[in-house]
Design a protein around this motif. Sequence first.
Motif, short mmCIF file in Angstrom:
data_model
loop_
_atom_site.label_atom_id
_atom_site.label_comp_id
_atom_site.label_asym_id
_atom_site.label_seq_id
_atom_site.Cartn_x
_atom_site.Cartn_y
_atom_site.Cartn_z
N UNK A 142 0.84 -1.19 0.00
CA UNK A 142 0.00 0.00 0.00
C UNK A 142 0.88 1.24 0.00
N UNK A 143 0.50 2.22 -0.77
CA UNK A 143 1.20 3.50 -0.77
C UNK A 143 0.19 4.57 -0.38
N UNK A 144 0.63 5.50 0.42
CA UNK A 144 -0.26 6.52 0.95
C UNK A 144 0.50 7.85 0.95
N UNK A 178 3.89 14.06 2.66
CA UNK A 178 4.36 12.86 3.31
C UNK A 178 4.00 11.66 2.44
N UNK A 179 4.89 10.69 2.42
CA UNK A 179 4.67 9.48 1.67
C UNK A 179 4.93 8.30 2.59
N UNK A 180 3.97 7.40 2.71
CA UNK A 180 4.11 6.19 3.52
C UNK A 180 3.96 4.98 2.60
N UNK A 201 7.50 5.15 7.06
CA UNK A 201 6.72 6.33 7.38
C UNK A 201 7.54 7.56 7.03
N UNK A 202 7.00 8.39 6.15
CA UNK A 202 7.72 9.56 5.65
C UNK A 202 8.18 10.51 6.72
N UNK A 203 7.40 10.69 7.79
CA UNK A 203 7.78 11.61 8.86
C UNK A 203 9.04 11.10 9.56
#
Length: 186
Positions: free
Chosen positions: A8-10, A20-22, A50-52
Amino acid sequence: ITGNTQSLAYSYADRQEDGQFNLYQGLQFKITHESLQSTSVSAYLREAYLGVEEEWNGKLYKLYLTNSILNNRIKTRLGRQFIYKGVVNGTIDGLSINAKLLKNFNLGFMAGSLAPMDRDFKAGNWDNGNLLGAYAVYRYLKQHVMQFSYVRKEMYTDLAWHLAGVNLNGYIGKKFNYYTMERSAA
């Protein structure tokens, strides 16, 4: 071995326009051996970027050994498992037993430490929180279910709370479903 994987990409941007990209990678599987059909190992784990935090971290949602005896009338499960039986609700690292004593009557028990909230790969610590619970389920007239349940939670050897509950659910005809729950806390 049966199972599946998922990716999954979010992505999103917040009010400050920070993007942000997760990315999530999941693996779910069940292993049984043809000579031990009554025993299996099931698991669901996930790695997330987690992008953060800009790093990968893993989570273990379930990993348990299941064993059935007496023509599946008694099932035991040992390991990390999610339990939802009346007021008994949560993820534990422990043991659960479900016994089908009569055609329409099941009885169950569970005991274990609370799984870490971050679903880390380490087992939960008994002193940081544990659950003891039981439930009884009676099915009558095929479409009606009555369930009694009790759970006790301790933290650092002190009683945190305990709950008892009664659930009634079922259906009348083809279009009317009902569900009730009564619980008492202390």
